[in-house]
Design a protein around this motif. Structure first.
Motif, PDB file in Angstrom:
ATOM      1  N   ASP A 102       0.860  -1.187   0.000  1.00 31.14           N
ATOM      2  CA  ASP A 102       0.000   0.000   0.000  1.00 31.14           C
ATOM      3  C   ASP A 102       0.895   1.235   0.000  1.00 31.14           C
ATOM      4  OD1 ASP A 102      -2.124   1.668   0.096  1.00 31.14           O
ATOM      5  OD2 ASP A 102      -2.964   0.864   1.956  1.00 31.14           O
ATOM      6  N   TRP A 103       1.025   1.899  -1.152  1.00 29.16           N
ATOM      7  CA  TRP A 103       1.935   3.044  -1.254  1.00 29.16           C
ATOM      8  C   TRP A 103       1.495   3.964  -2.380  1.00 29.16           C
ATOM      9  CZ3 TRP A 103       3.954   3.425  -6.095  1.00 29.16           C
ATOM     10  CH2 TRP A 103       4.046   2.252  -6.852  1.00 29.16           C
ATOM     11  N   LEU A 104       2.085   5.169  -2.399  1.00 24.73           N
ATOM     12  CA  LEU A 104       1.926   6.084  -3.526  1.00 24.73           C
ATOM     13  C   LEU A 104       3.251   6.803  -3.751  1.00 24.73           C
ATOM     14  CD1 LEU A 104       1.688   9.351  -2.669  1.00 24.73           C
ATOM     15  CD2 LEU A 104      -0.488   8.556  -1.749  1.00 24.73           C
ATOM     16  N   ALA A 105       3.481   7.210  -5.000  1.00 26.40           N
ATOM     17  CA  ALA A 105       4.702   7.931  -5.356  1.00 26.40           C
ATOM     18  C   ALA A 105       4.332   9.134  -6.193  1.00 26.40           C
ATOM     19  CB  ALA A 105       5.659   7.030  -6.129  1.00 26.40           C
ATOM     20  N   LEU A 106       4.739  10.322  -5.752  1.00 30.84           N
ATOM     21  CA  LEU A 106       4.539  11.556  -6.511  1.00 30.84           C
ATOM     22  C   LEU A 106       5.879  11.958  -7.112  1.00 30.84           C
ATOM     23  CD1 LEU A 106       2.570  13.828  -7.331  1.00 30.84           C
ATOM     24  CD2 LEU A 106       3.366  15.084  -5.304  1.00 30.84           C
ATOM     25  N   SER A 107       5.900  12.086  -8.419  1.00 34.11           N
ATOM     26  CA  SER A 107       7.160  12.392  -9.105  1.00 34.11           C
ATOM     27  C   SER A 107       6.924  13.403 -10.210  1.00 34.11           C
ATOM     28  CB  SER A 107       7.768  11.105  -9.674  1.00 34.11           C
ATOM     29  OG  SER A 107       6.875  10.489 -10.584  1.00 34.11           O
ATOM     30  N   ILE A 108       8.004  13.747 -10.880  1.00 30.96           N
ATOM     31  CA  ILE A 108       7.953  14.635 -12.048  1.00 30.96           C
ATOM     32  C   ILE A 108       8.570  13.886 -13.206  1.00 30.96           C
ATOM     33  CG2 ILE A 108       8.753  16.807 -13.059  1.00 30.96           C
ATOM     34  CD1 ILE A 108       8.871  17.979 -10.266  1.00 30.96           C
ATOM     35  N   LYS A 109       7.905  13.931 -14.340  1.00 30.48           N
ATOM     36  CA  LYS A 109       8.450  13.333 -15.545  1.00 30.48           C
ATOM     37  C   LYS A 109       8.043  14.207 -16.719  1.00 30.48           C
ATOM     38  CE  LYS A 109       9.588   8.888 -17.497  1.00 30.48           C
ATOM     39  NZ  LYS A 109       9.447   7.422 -17.358  1.00 30.48           N
ATOM     40  N   TYR A 110       9.041  14.503 -17.541  1.00 30.42           N
ATOM     41  CA  TYR A 110       8.846  15.425 -18.665  1.00 30.42           C
ATOM     42  C   TYR A 110       8.331  16.784 -18.194  1.00 30.42           C
ATOM     43  CZ  TYR A 110       9.014  10.885 -20.993  1.00 30.42           C
ATOM     44  OH  TYR A 110       9.362   9.626 -21.394  1.00 30.42           O
ATOM     45  N   GLY A 111       8.682  17.147 -16.948  1.00 34.63           N
ATOM     46  CA  GLY A 111       8.321  18.457 -16.412  1.00 34.63           C
ATOM     47  C   GLY A 111       6.945  18.539 -15.812  1.00 34.63           C
ATOM     48  N   ARG A 112       6.180  17.431 -15.814  1.00 35.38           N
ATOM     49  CA  ARG A 112       4.818  17.442 -15.271  1.00 35.38           C
ATOM     50  C   ARG A 112       4.729  16.442 -14.117  1.00 35.38           C
ATOM     51  NH1 ARG A 112       1.626  20.139 -19.085  1.00 35.38           N
ATOM     52  NH2 ARG A 112       2.602  20.278 -21.158  1.00 35.38           N
ATOM     53  N   LEU A 113       3.708  16.660 -13.286  1.00 36.09           N
ATOM     54  CA  LEU A 113       3.510  15.773 -12.157  1.00 36.09           C
ATOM     55  C   LEU A 113       3.025  14.414 -12.632  1.00 36.09           C
ATOM     56  CD1 LEU A 113       1.849  18.134  -9.515  1.00 36.09           C
ATOM     57  CD2 LEU A 113       4.206  17.297  -9.557  1.00 36.09           C
ATOM     58  N   GLN A 114       3.510  13.392 -11.916  1.00 41.41           N
ATOM     59  CA  GLN A 114       3.121  12.012 -12.214  1.00 41.41           C
ATOM     60  C   GLN A 114       2.816  11.314 -10.904  1.00 41.41           C
ATOM     61  OE1 GLN A 114       5.144   9.504 -15.315  1.00 41.41           O
ATOM     62  NE2 GLN A 114       5.906   8.397 -13.525  1.00 41.41           N
ATOM     63  N   LEU A 115       1.703  10.577 -10.880  1.00 42.66           N
ATOM     64  CA  LEU A 115       1.258   9.896  -9.673  1.00 42.66           C
ATOM     65  C   LEU A 115       1.154   8.410  -9.947  1.00 42.66           C
ATOM     66  CD1 LEU A 115       0.125  10.042  -6.739  1.00 42.66           C
ATOM     67  CD2 LEU A 115      -2.157  10.315  -7.757  1.00 42.66           C
ATOM     68  N   GLN A 116       1.786   7.619  -9.079  1.00 43.15           N
ATOM     69  CA  GLN A 116       1.646   6.164  -9.094  1.00 43.15           C
ATOM     70  C   GLN A 116       1.166   5.731  -7.717  1.00 43.15           C
ATOM     71  OE1 GLN A 116       4.872   3.826 -11.088  1.00 43.15           O
ATOM     72  NE2 GLN A 116       5.972   5.790 -11.014  1.00 43.15           N
ATOM     73  N   ALA A 117       0.327   4.721  -7.694  1.00 39.67           N
ATOM     74  CA  ALA A 117      -0.179   4.235  -6.407  1.00 39.67           C
ATOM     75  C   ALA A 117      -0.477   2.749  -6.499  1.00 39.67           C
ATOM     76  CB  ALA A 117      -1.432   5.001  -5.996  1.00 39.67           C
ATOM     77  N   SER A 118      -0.419   2.104  -5.344  1.00 43.33           N
ATOM     78  CA  SER A 118      -0.738   0.689  -5.248  1.00 43.33           C
ATOM     79  C   SER A 118      -1.355   0.444  -3.883  1.00 43.33           C
ATOM     80  CB  SER A 118       0.524  -0.152  -5.438  1.00 43.33           C
ATOM     81  OG  SER A 118       0.240  -1.518  -5.308  1.00 43.33           O
ATOM     82  N   GLY A 119      -2.420  -0.388  -3.865  1.00 44.95           N
ATOM     83  CA  GLY A 119      -3.091  -0.671  -2.620  1.00 44.95           C
ATOM     84  C   GLY A 119      -3.677  -2.065  -2.602  1.00 44.95           C
ATOM     85  N   PRO A 120      -4.403  -2.373  -1.551  1.00 45.42           N
ATOM     86  CA  PRO A 120      -4.983  -3.724  -1.444  1.00 45.42           C
ATOM     87  C   PRO A 120      -5.967  -4.050  -2.558  1.00 45.42           C
ATOM     88  CG  PRO A 120      -5.020  -2.591   0.667  1.00 45.42           C
ATOM     89  CD  PRO A 120      -4.624  -1.575  -0.341  1.00 45.42           C
ATOM     90  N   THR A 121      -6.592  -3.010  -3.132  1.00 45.22           N
ATOM     91  CA  THR A 121      -7.605  -3.265  -4.157  1.00 45.22           C
ATOM     92  C   THR A 121      -7.099  -3.017  -5.565  1.00 45.22           C
ATOM     93  OG1 THR A 121      -8.415  -0.997  -3.986  1.00 45.22           O
ATOM     94  CG2 THR A 121      -9.431  -2.650  -2.533  1.00 45.22           C
ATOM     95  N   GLY A 122      -5.830  -2.686  -5.726  1.00 50.04           N
ATOM     96  CA  GLY A 122      -5.297  -2.434  -7.064  1.00 50.04           C
ATOM     97  C   GLY A 122      -4.318  -1.281  -7.067  1.00 50.04           C
TER      98      GLY A 122
END
Length: 716
Positions: free
Chosen positions: A352-372
């Protein structure tokens, strides 16, 4: 009258010598005998001046009779004792026999002559003149004195007039010339012997003979000494004999070279012997604020800090902060949820986690949890260098991201209850984390005004212990900042064309730099043998006349500088090198099996006379490979040709490119410049590939990959 006189004499002689007498008379009897009364020959005989022959040779005379001849006492007293000596020496059995002794007459006649025997010095006398009871010696030149026995020292009395050395001799002198001179016909003057003219091979073949007054020298080129025995010139090891350098001395054929340890921040002074610190020629804005936090990771991409936040039941997770960056890619934060379970294994199994990053100068959000899980990128450009307010909110059904209070990202993801806490990793990933989208987590960015679930202070720094927080520069612009003493390394892949007998290869390097110090290595390419194949550096020299600094960009292959931009003499203020002008300068380098080409600010820097390129072929801004042809007359002894051949051979292997200096394992003698670069680089590309310094294999701490401090007077 004459007959009577003769008879008188005969009778007298008979009366005197008729009786027997001893063979020799004693001196006393002789005096008595000579003291008899003188008998006159005639009536006028006593009136005549005495005659020595008649008075004392033909007859025996006494003291008074000898006085009659000399008519003075000094001569009489000189004569008479000697007369008695002659009488004793030559008297026979009878005094009458004296007239018949050959030596008697000479003995008596010589007594009055003061020059017999001569009282004068036999060597110093020209002639002896007999005087009345005296004599005079006529001296030869060089003699003086009563008897001419005293030698005149012409040398001491200044009568010789010799050019060099005067030697006194008996009655004369001799002039001698010093070694290297000969005596002229006047036997006094000295003239130099021109040994070199007399014997041109005196010093040996191909060695210059120089004549000097009285001597000659055999002159060797500078840095050599003459060997008299072998008649050759041998190299002088100035480093051993003179120790002229402050730090490093390299003996060369015919000279020496002083070096300074550039990696220690030293460069050679204008005297080319002593060392001085590298001059910082531009003041940079390095001001920081305690409320700003730099989140650039270290070389291992470890997070800057870890924050564990308790989550109350039925509460949304809110993370808010201001972000400023020029970096187009990197991880801002990674948040990991901790559930209320009994074991650590159960906690990790939930993923269960999330990652906030920047790619190509824009915000990018990745997440994973018990349901997907999910992935989303979008929103405005946030790597423009301005402060951007970002808020991340996680509820039971979704994750929302806001930029400047405007929602830009929404990721639907159902959450299970039981979350106890959230671990927030800023600026890096935990060791066990695996994210879905492959990216470089390094991010050169700053945070301010953060709020982590209501907390405003980060805590719990991750390893390495004591890393703590780094300050954030207040005024920056795009670029990679090298503070000096640090390197960024890349691997250059194989650039040879495969399966080709004469493989063609090209290395094109473009960059812009803004220097903060007078010298430094911009780039060095090294093979695994630790040889510097080539290096590009900011170099400084000194105008020998004006003693002002000169700056240029140089290309070196090994220890040979083969290309140099036109040296620029003055900077924006007195004493500053030319490139310390607050401006960005463009460099373009082209290396290939056809030749080499260097442009600095659009100006051709291919200036050495043995360059492989003709200056007429130079094109200020554009160039085609057809223009780059190796000089066919060049041999492998030419440093450019030799360097290109060596570089082409090593392109079959993977090379290391170091920006900002040379690595510590490289010998300082292998490159002309060894000083670390202090300043900024930007728009760096190799063969049209733009380099991201976050991708370097070894990004030293202190290098800021995407933020360059502005010049101190920026904005005035």
């Amino acid at each position: 009258m004459d007959s009577l006189g003769c008879l008188y004499i005969l009778l007298s002689a008979h009366l005197c010598f008729c009786t027997p007498v001893p063979s020799f008379l004693s001196v006393e009897k002789a005096v008595q005998f000579l003291g008899r009364t003188r008998r006159a020959y005639n009536a006028f005989e006593e009136l005549k001046k005495g005659n020595l022959e008649r008075e004392c040779v033909e007859e025996l005379c006494n003291l008074e009779e000898s006085r009659e001849y000399f008519e003075n006492d000094p001569e009489t007293n000189y004569f008479y004792p000697r007369y008695l000596n002659c009488l004793t020496q030559y008297s026979g059995p009878s005094p009458a026999t004296l007239n018949f002794h050959a030596g008697w007459r000479d003995c008596v006649n010589d007594i009055p002559n003061q020059c017999v025997p001569s009282p004068c010095h036999p060597v110093g006398t020209e002639n002896c003149i007999d005087l009345s009871a005296d004599y005079r010696c006529l001296c030869k030149n060089g003699w003086r004195g009563k008897n001419c026995a005293t030698d005149i020292n012409e040398c001491e009395e200044g009568k010789a007039s010799c050019d060099h050395v005067c030697i006194n001799t008996d009655g004369s002198f001799h002039c001698r010339c010093n070694v290297g001179y000969h005596t002229e016909l006047d036997l006094r003057s000295c003239t130099d012997d021109d040994e070199c003219l007399r014997d041109p091979t005196l010093c040996g073949p191909n060695i210059v003979c120089e004549n000097h007054p009285g001597y000659y020298t055999c002159r060797c080129p500078f840095g050599y000494s003459y060997n008299k025995i072998e008649q050759t010139c041998t190299d002088v090891d100035e480093c051993r004999d003179l120790m002229p350098c402050e730090e490093i001395c390299i003996n060369t054929i015919g000279g020496y070279q002083c070096l300074c340890d550039g990696r220690a921040g030293h460069i050679l002074s204008s005297d080319l012997k002593t060392c001085k610190p590298v001059m910082e020629c531009i003041n940079l804005e390095l001001e920081t604020l305690s409320t700003h936090l730099y989140i650039g990771p270290d070389a291992e991409t470890n997070p800057v800090f870890l924050l564990t936040v308790k989550v109350p039941p039925n509460t949304s997770e809110v993370l808010a902060f201001d972000l400023r960056t020029f970096d187009p890619e990197g991880l801002v934060l990674f948040a990991e949820r901790v559930r209320n379970t009994h074991s650590r294994e159960d906690q990790r199994s939930e993923d269960d986690w999330l990652a906030l990053s920047i790619k190509y100068g824009r915000l990018q959000l990745q997440a994973s949890g018990p349901t997907g899980g999910g992935f989303i990128r979008g929103g405005p450009i946030v790597n423009d260098g301005f402060w951007t307010t970002i808020q991340l909110e996680r509820t039971q059904k979704m994750i929302k991201v806001y930029v400047a209070q405007q929602r830009v990202l929404t990721l639907k993801l159902k959450n299970k209850p039981g979350v106890e806490a959230v671990k927030v990793y800023v600026g890096g990933l935990p060791p066990s984390a695996v994210i879905k989208d492959q990216m470089n987590p390094r991010l050169d960015a700053c945070l301010r005004q953060w709020s982590w679930m209501g907390k405003e202070e980060p805590s719990s720094p991750l390893p390495p212990p004591g890393l703590g927080r780094l300050p954030c520069l207040q005024y920056v612009e795009p670029g990679t900042y090298f503070p000096g003493g640090h390197l960024a390394a890349f691997r250059l892949p194989n650039m040879n064309a495969p399966h080709h007998i004469n493989p063609a290869w090209v290395i094109e390097i473009k960059m812009e730099f803004r220097a903060a110090s007078e010298t430094g290595v911009l780039l060095s390419v090294v093979n695994y043998n630790r040889d510097v194949l080539f290096s590009l550096a900011l170099s400084n020299t000194v105008n020998n006349v004006l003693k002002t600094p000169l700056q240029s960009v140089t290309l070196s292959m090994g220890s040979n500088t083969i290309l140099q931009s036109i040296p620029i003499e003055t900077g924006p203020w007195d004493g500053a090198p030319a490139f310390c002008d607050d401006l960005w300068h463009r460099v373009y380098l082209h290396l290939s099996n056809h030749g080499v080409y260097l442009l600095v600010d659009g100006i051709n820097a291919t200036t050495p006379p043995r360059s492989v390129l003709s200056p007429a072929q130079a094109v200020p801004n554009t160039m085609s490979t057809a223009q780059l042809q190796l000089n066919t007359s060049a041999t492998e002894t030419d440093p450019i040709t030799r360097g290109l051949v060596q570089l082409g051979a090593w392109l079959n292997e993977t090379l290391s490119a170091y920006f900002g200096g040379i690595p510590n394992y490289v010998n300082l003698l292998d490159t002309p410049v060894s000083t670390f670069f202090h300043g900024c680089l930007r728009e760096v590309s190799v063969n049209e590939r733009l380099l991201n310094f976050d991708d370097s294999i070894g990004l030293a701490e202190g290098i800021r990959s995407h933020s360059c401090p502005m010049v101190e007077d920026y904005g005035e």
